[in-house]
Design a protein around this motif. Structure first.
Motif, PDB file in Angstrom:
ATOM      1  N   ASP A 103       0.840  -1.196   0.000  1.00 46.16           N
ATOM      2  CA  ASP A 103       0.000   0.000   0.000  1.00 46.16           C
ATOM      3  C   ASP A 103       0.871   1.241   0.000  1.00 46.16           C
ATOM      4  O   ASP A 103       2.096   1.157  -0.109  1.00 46.16           O
ATOM      5  N   ASN A 104       0.219   2.401   0.174  1.00 44.68           N
ATOM      6  CA  ASN A 104       0.930   3.666   0.030  1.00 44.68           C
ATOM      7  C   ASN A 104       0.684   4.541   1.248  1.00 44.68           C
ATOM      8  O   ASN A 104      -0.299   4.399   1.954  1.00 44.68           O
ATOM      9  N   ARG A 105       1.633   5.472   1.483  1.00 43.73           N
ATOM     10  CA  ARG A 105       1.550   6.472   2.542  1.00 43.73           C
ATOM     11  C   ARG A 105       1.299   5.809   3.893  1.00 43.73           C
ATOM     12  O   ARG A 105       1.995   4.869   4.251  1.00 43.73           O
ATOM     13  N   GLU A 106       0.283   6.327   4.658  1.00 43.96           N
ATOM     14  CA  GLU A 106       0.093   5.778   5.989  1.00 43.96           C
ATOM     15  C   GLU A 106      -0.322   4.319   5.948  1.00 43.96           C
ATOM     16  O   GLU A 106      -0.083   3.570   6.899  1.00 43.96           O
ATOM     17  N   ASN A 107      -0.938   3.898   4.865  1.00 42.55           N
ATOM     18  CA  ASN A 107      -1.295   2.481   4.747  1.00 42.55           C
ATOM     19  C   ASN A 107      -0.060   1.597   4.603  1.00 42.55           C
ATOM     20  O   ASN A 107      -0.142   0.389   4.842  1.00 42.55           O
ATOM     21  N   ALA A 108       1.053   2.170   4.187  1.00 41.97           N
ATOM     22  CA  ALA A 108       2.302   1.416   4.026  1.00 41.97           C
ATOM     23  C   ALA A 108       3.321   1.754   5.103  1.00 41.97           C
ATOM     24  O   ALA A 108       4.440   1.243   5.067  1.00 41.97           O
ATOM     25  N   GLN A 109       2.927   2.603   6.051  1.00 37.66           N
ATOM     26  CA  GLN A 109       3.838   2.969   7.129  1.00 37.66           C
ATOM     27  C   GLN A 109       3.825   1.853   8.168  1.00 37.66           C
ATOM     28  O   GLN A 109       2.854   1.674   8.895  1.00 37.66           O
ATOM     29  N   VAL A 110       4.906   1.122   8.237  1.00 40.72           N
ATOM     30  CA  VAL A 110       4.973  -0.086   9.062  1.00 40.72           C
ATOM     31  C   VAL A 110       5.640   0.248  10.389  1.00 40.72           C
ATOM     32  O   VAL A 110       6.674   0.925  10.428  1.00 40.72           O
ATOM     33  N   THR A 111       5.041  -0.230  11.463  1.00 41.94           N
ATOM     34  CA  THR A 111       5.639  -0.147  12.797  1.00 41.94           C
ATOM     35  C   THR A 111       5.870  -1.569  13.313  1.00 41.94           C
ATOM     36  O   THR A 111       5.084  -2.472  13.038  1.00 41.94           O
ATOM     37  N   TYR A 112       6.952  -1.728  14.052  1.00 41.99           N
ATOM     38  CA  TYR A 112       7.373  -3.047  14.509  1.00 41.99           C
ATOM     39  C   TYR A 112       7.254  -3.131  16.034  1.00 41.99           C
ATOM     40  O   TYR A 112       7.464  -2.144  16.758  1.00 41.99           O
ATOM     41  N   SER A 113       6.923  -4.317  16.514  1.00 40.87           N
ATOM     42  CA  SER A 113       6.837  -4.567  17.942  1.00 40.87           C
ATOM     43  C   SER A 113       7.126  -6.047  18.187  1.00 40.87           C
ATOM     44  O   SER A 113       7.120  -6.865  17.256  1.00 40.87           O
ATOM     45  N   LEU A 114       7.365  -6.386  19.458  1.00 43.37           N
ATOM     46  CA  LEU A 114       7.647  -7.755  19.852  1.00 43.37           C
ATOM     47  C   LEU A 114       6.442  -8.329  20.590  1.00 43.37           C
ATOM     48  O   LEU A 114       5.822  -7.647  21.421  1.00 43.37           O
ATOM     49  N   ALA A 115       6.098  -9.563  20.278  1.00 47.65           N
ATOM     50  CA  ALA A 115       5.021 -10.232  20.989  1.00 47.65           C
ATOM     51  C   ALA A 115       5.454 -10.467  22.429  1.00 47.65           C
ATOM     52  O   ALA A 115       6.617 -10.794  22.704  1.00 47.65           O
ATOM     53  N   GLU A 116       4.526 -10.292  23.347  1.00 43.55           N
ATOM     54  CA  GLU A 116       4.849 -10.442  24.761  1.00 43.55           C
ATOM     55  C   GLU A 116       5.191 -11.905  25.069  1.00 43.55           C
ATOM     56  O   GLU A 116       4.481 -12.820  24.653  1.00 43.55           O
ATOM     57  N   ASP A 117       6.280 -12.084  25.823  1.00 47.64           N
ATOM     58  CA  ASP A 117       6.725 -13.421  26.187  1.00 47.64           C
ATOM     59  C   ASP A 117       7.672 -13.289  27.372  1.00 47.64           C
ATOM     60  O   ASP A 117       8.093 -12.168  27.732  1.00 47.64           O
ATOM     61  N   THR A 118       8.003 -14.412  27.981  1.00 49.65           N
ATOM     62  CA  THR A 118       8.938 -14.421  29.110  1.00 49.65           C
ATOM     63  C   THR A 118      10.037 -15.430  28.840  1.00 49.65           C
ATOM     64  O   THR A 118       9.842 -16.441  28.153  1.00 49.65           O
ATOM     65  N   VAL A 130      11.444 -13.960  33.175  1.00 48.03           N
ATOM     66  CA  VAL A 130      11.709 -12.529  32.989  1.00 48.03           C
ATOM     67  C   VAL A 130      11.080 -12.101  31.673  1.00 48.03           C
ATOM     68  O   VAL A 130      11.173 -12.823  30.674  1.00 48.03           O
ATOM     69  N   PRO A 131      10.415 -10.935  31.623  1.00 47.41           N
ATOM     70  CA  PRO A 131       9.796 -10.490  30.355  1.00 47.41           C
ATOM     71  C   PRO A 131      10.825 -10.395  29.241  1.00 47.41           C
ATOM     72  O   PRO A 131      11.983 -10.009  29.464  1.00 47.41           O
ATOM     73  N   LEU A 132      10.381 -10.749  28.048  1.00 49.22           N
ATOM     74  CA  LEU A 132      11.265 -10.696  26.878  1.00 49.22           C
ATOM     75  C   LEU A 132      11.777  -9.291  26.623  1.00 49.22           C
ATOM     76  O   LEU A 132      12.903  -9.106  26.149  1.00 49.22           O
ATOM     77  N   SER A 133      10.951  -8.298  26.959  1.00 52.78           N
ATOM     78  CA  SER A 133      11.363  -6.911  26.717  1.00 52.78           C
ATOM     79  C   SER A 133      12.561  -6.511  27.561  1.00 52.78           C
ATOM     80  O   SER A 133      13.161  -5.462  27.304  1.00 52.78           O
ATOM     81  N   SER A 134      12.910  -7.310  28.577  1.00 50.38           N
ATOM     82  CA  SER A 134      14.107  -7.000  29.368  1.00 50.38           C
ATOM     83  C   SER A 134      15.378  -7.435  28.657  1.00 50.38           C
ATOM     84  O   SER A 134      16.470  -6.985  29.002  1.00 50.38           O
ATOM     85  N   TYR A 135      15.232  -8.333  27.685  1.00 47.95           N
ATOM     86  CA  TYR A 135      16.404  -8.831  26.960  1.00 47.95           C
ATOM     87  C   TYR A 135      16.549  -8.176  25.589  1.00 47.95           C
ATOM     88  O   TYR A 135      17.655  -7.852  25.167  1.00 47.95           O
ATOM     89  N   ILE A 136      15.432  -8.034  24.880  1.00 50.19           N
ATOM     90  CA  ILE A 136      15.471  -7.565  23.492  1.00 50.19           C
ATOM     91  C   ILE A 136      14.491  -6.409  23.349  1.00 50.19           C
ATOM     92  O   ILE A 136      13.390  -6.422  23.910  1.00 50.19           O
ATOM     93  N   SER A 137      14.885  -5.399  22.577  1.00 50.67           N
ATOM     94  CA  SER A 137      13.979  -4.319  22.190  1.00 50.67           C
ATOM     95  C   SER A 137      14.073  -4.119  20.682  1.00 50.67           C
ATOM     96  O   SER A 137      15.057  -4.544  20.051  1.00 50.67           O
ATOM     97  N   ILE A 138      13.062  -3.497  20.118  1.00 47.18           N
ATOM     98  CA  ILE A 138      13.021  -3.276  18.666  1.00 47.18           C
ATOM     99  C   ILE A 138      12.635  -1.840  18.388  1.00 47.18           C
ATOM    100  O   ILE A 138      11.784  -1.256  19.091  1.00 47.18           O
ATOM    101  N   ASN A 139      13.283  -1.246  17.416  1.00 49.85           N
ATOM    102  CA  ASN A 139      12.928   0.103  16.970  1.00 49.85           C
ATOM    103  C   ASN A 139      11.642   0.015  16.165  1.00 49.85           C
ATOM    104  O   ASN A 139      11.580  -0.675  15.152  1.00 49.85           O
ATOM    105  N   SER A 140      10.613   0.694  16.627  1.00 57.13           N
ATOM    106  CA  SER A 140       9.297   0.561  16.004  1.00 57.13           C
ATOM    107  C   SER A 140       9.265   1.100  14.580  1.00 57.13           C
ATOM    108  O   SER A 140       8.387   0.727  13.803  1.00 57.13           O
TER     109      SER A 140
END
Length: 851
Positions: A480-495, A499-509
């Motif tokens: 898609d185009n413009r905001e429809n093609a603007q992708v943001t990234y995140s990590l699925a919640e896990d442990t 310990v939460p996964l977010s304590s070990y790994i982070s991702i630039n959205s």
């Protein structure tokens, strides 16, 4: 001033037009208005909202506007009142020149539906211009014998108004010889003629001064005057005469510059200077002077500039032929410019959008454009076309307007931009065409989720990575185009390990770059499993996910750990015992080490780094066994210091070292005998302790001496009893010799035992290592000094309880072993005190073990 007078004189007429309203009539759907010229800006023309069937407020809402071609905007729309008004002062003469009717045509566009409505406004003339002479003074030469009723052309008189407001007549000042007449011509320039009413006599009056007045038919009338000077010439019998009064010629507009158009010819019947004729253009405007050139001697007319049919299609020239004395004749030259197909069609986009949604249904109007050609006839007839492979088609609603509409449903993900080439071709010979490129963007709707190029990812990172370092990057593509093609990234919640996964790994959205928040340790955990989610910014948002496996790679970050010999905590080194009778290859001790790494990082190799006497000992490369390389000699020192290095195979390799102290002696008494030769470091703190040690050794020696005396007494008693037993000769003679363990057997056992003793120097625990009889490839066992070794004795011997001699011999052997162990403990304490720094805690342990 003339313009102001015109406005004042005809203000009543203008007011009449406004009061009566504008004229409107419907002609096949065309809206017609009529207004006078010279109205003020913003003057009312017509109620366009009513004529279109709309309310005034709908003009702005529906995007109603004026579209016209190749002309400045003369009119405007008043969105508040819904009326058509003038955009400025309109001068009919400038707009339409001498045409009988002055019509202004334009179209009204309703933007939301892309509908066109043609409008025609007639500009009515008012008498705002007075007649004007081309020259205000003119000299006319007339021969004195000119015939009565002879006509002599005067200067041009021009009135830009039309109809009754144009030039209507002339009036000549009072005189007795001349009158003035005007040839019949409806509009355009007029040439009054001076008519001779009475014969002239040069001798009577050589010069006549006349005043000519030109008057139009307006109300009130306008006029202008010119002065005429008539000079009476001496007799010249013949005037020049043109071969024809009117010359007509048709020339194409693409005639090269300098090409002769035609030649005029006038003849004079006189002779000499009276027959010399010259030619000139009587009425010459700036445009004619730039376009044509007249040869004054030959009368040839040629082009001096490029002709343009679209600019001027007709020229009228008045040529005058004059002889030497001044007699003249006039003729008209009418030049018609013929159109050639020299103008390519033009395409002008009138309205529309350069973007269309991909969900637009077929038949949607996208763009409205106009085509026109400045040529005339078939040369100006234009048709338009586009490629048939495109999902669009052309419709022609009115006149030369075209609409571009969709023919199928569009898909932006297949084609996001259409470059539509509109080809406009006229019907001239040869035909000319032009192309206009219309770039049409297909607007996106959110109909596609982000997609990863792979279904899963595997990432390998070395352990001990820096915190905050990027370890991987994932990218998801959204078609898609413009905001429809603007992708943001995140990590699925896990442990992970609670310990939460977010304590070990982070991702630039925004970028999808993954960062390690911890420094990973291969020895702690070796892999992580996570899921990356990619979401677009559409409404509603769409998303997808991908699995990511992170594998931690081992690095050589752990040095080899030495398990044996155990390094004492007080900083001393271990002591191992090697008998002087040891043969080459004798196992002295074994260095045991482990590495917490894996693979080749944990492959260990051993080597002798330093030795007080090189060549005496060797270390197994892979086993760590310390063996003698040659037989021990008497000259070899009692104390042998060895530094053994343990190194792994990592890159770079890591290593650890251990220092071994080997005591070389055949027996423990030899060790004690050599203790005096070993230098004990002098220390003020240890001097007092040494005294206590000497006292303790003396006491132990006394006890040992007493014990030996007791044993000797028992031995003597045993000898006496054995003598008595031999005389008796009873059942002992029938017992096999193998059931007895004699003194020699015990001594041999003890000799073997003493050779297999290993000591650990400066051990606070006072441990003594007793290896098993078969110890070639095993670690040396560690046993405390107070632990008793079971004595291996034949069962038959144990069962011979009836023999008191055997029992006593066995008791003697056991007592001897215990005594040797007490002595060995004392010797070991002396060795530790001799070789290394002595501590109070060690003394206490030695005394405790002894007791």
């Amino acid at each position: 001033m003339a313009v102001l007078q015109s406005r004042w004189h005809y203000s009543g007429l203008i007011l009449l037009f406004i009061l009566l309203g504008t004229l409107r009539e419907a002609r096949a759907g065309q809206i017609h208005y009529s207004i006078p010229e010279e109205l003020d800006k913003g003057s009312f023309v017509g109620n366009i909202a009513r004529d279109l069937g709309l309310e005034p407020q709908e003009l702005a809402e529906r995007g109603v506007r004026i579209v016209s071609r190749g002309r400045m905007q003369l009119f405007a729309l008043n969105s508040r009142s819904g009326s058509l008004v003038t955009a400025g002062r309109i001068d009919r003469e400038e707009l339409c020149a001498q045409r009988a009717r002055c019509l202004v045509n334009f179209n009204i566009l309703v933007e939301d539906k892309l509908n066109l409505f043609p409008v025609e406004v007639e500009i009515v003339d008012i008498n705002d211009n007075a007649p004007r002479f081309l020259r205000e003074e003119l000299e006319v030469k007339i021969i004195e014998n000119a015939a009565l009723s002879s006509r002599f052309p005067l200067m041009e008189v021009y009135d830009p108004d039309v109809g009754v407001n144009s030039l209507q007549g002339f009036k000549l000042s009072e005189n007795s010889h001349f009158s003035v007449e005007m040839p019949g011509k409806a509009d355009g320039p007029k040439y009054p003629e001076l008519v001779l009413e009475r014969a002239l006599d040069r001798e009577e009056q050589a010069i006549h001064r006349l005043v000519l007045t030109a008057t139009d038919g307006g109300d009130p009338a306008r006029s202008s005057v010119a002065r005429i000077l008539v000079t009476v010439l001496d007799a010249n019998d013949n005037a020049p005469v043109f071969t024809q009064p009117v010359y007509r010629v048709n020339v194409p507009e693409n005639l090269p510059v300098g090409t002769p158009v035609l030649s005029v010819n006038a003849t004079d019947q006189d002779e000499g200077v009276h027959a010399e004729v010259t030619y000139s253009v009587v009425r010459i405007t700036e445009k004619i002077s730039k376009t044509f050139c007249l040869n004054v001697l030959t009368g040839e007319i040629s082009t001096s500039a490029v002709l343009d049919y679209e600019d001027t299609s007709f020229y009228e020239l008045d040529i005058e032929a004059r002889d030497g004395p001044g007699l003249q004749d006039r003729a008209k030259v009418l030049i018609t410019i013929l159109d050639v197909n020299d103008n390519v069609p033009e395409v002008v986009v009138t309205s529309g959008s350069r973007s269309v949604a991909e969900s637009t249904p077929p038949g949607t109007v996208i763009i409205l454009f106009q085509v026109y050609d400045r040529d005339s006839g078939l040369n100006g007839l234009v048709t338009c076309s586009i490629s048939k492979s495109l999902p669009f088609e052309l419709e022609k609603p009115v006149d030369n307007y075209y609409r571009l509409v969709t023919s199928t449903v569009l898909d932006r993900e297949q084609v996001s931009t259409y470059n539509i080439t509109v080809t406009a071709t006229d019907k001239g010979i040869p035909p000319l065409s032009t192309e206009m490129l219309i770039s049409l963007n297909v607007a996106d709707i959110n109909d596609n989720p982000p997609a990863f190029p792979h279904t899963s990812y595997s990432v390998y990172i070395p352990e001990n990575n820096p915190r905050g370092a990027s370890i991987f990057s994932v990218t998801a593509h959204d078609p898609d185009n413009r905001e429809n093609a603007q992708v943001t990234y995140s990590l699925a919640e896990d442990t992970i390990q609670g310990v939460p996964l977010s304590s070990y790994i982070s991702i630039n959205s925004d970028t999808g770059i993954l960062y390690a928040l911890h420094s990973f340790d291969y020895e702690q955990f070796r892999d992580l499993q996570l899921r990356v989610i990619a979401s677009d910014s559409g409404d509603p948002p769409l998303s997808s996910n991908v699995s990511l496996s992170i594998f931690v790679l081992d690095r050589n970050d752990n040095t080899p750990e030495i398990l044996y010999p155990v390094l004492p905590t007080d900083g001393s080194t271990g002591v191992e015992l090697a008998p002087r009778s040891a043969e080459p290859g004798y196992l002295v001790t074994k260095v045991v080490a482990v590495d917490r790494d894996s693979g080749q990082n944990a492959w260990l190799s051993y080597r002798l780094l330093k030795a007080s006497e090189p060549g005496l000992f060797v270390v197994g490369l892979h086993t760590g066994e310390v063996r003698t390389a040659r037989a021990l000699l008497d000259r070899d020192a009692l104390k042998q210091s060895l530094v053994v290095a343990v190194q792994d195979h990592g890159q770079p390799p890591l290593s650890a070292t251990v220092t071994l102290t080997v005591a070389v002696a055949d027996s423990i008494p030899d060790v004690l005998a050599d203790l005096g030769s070993l230098e004990v470091p002098h220390d003020s703190d240890a001097s007092g302790l040494t005294l206590y040690l000497v006292v303790a050794v003396a006491a132990v020696s006394c006890v040992f001496l007493a014990f030996v005396i007791v044993l000797l007494a028992l031995r003597l008693r045993h000898w006496h009893l054995s003598r008595l037993l031999q005389t008796s000769g009873s059942g002992l003679a029938r017992v096999p010799a193998s059931h007895f363990v004699g003194v020699d057997g015990v001594r041999a056992f003890l000799q073997t035992y003493s050779h297999e003793v290993s000591l650990t120097a400066d051990s606070r625990g006072s441990h003594v290592i007793f290896p098993q009889p078969n110890y070639a490839d095993t670690l040396i066992s560690q046993e405390s000094c107070g632990k008793s070794e079971p004595l291996l004795i034949q069962e038959d011997f144990c069962k011979a309880q009836d023999s008191t001699v055997q029992v006593r011999l066995f008791s003697f052997a056991v007592n001897y072993i215990v005594l040797r162990r007490f002595f060995f403990c004392i010797s070991r304490g002396l060795l530790n005190l001799s070789f290394l720094k002595f501590h109070p805690q060690t003394l206490i342990k030695y005394v405790s073990n002894f007791l």
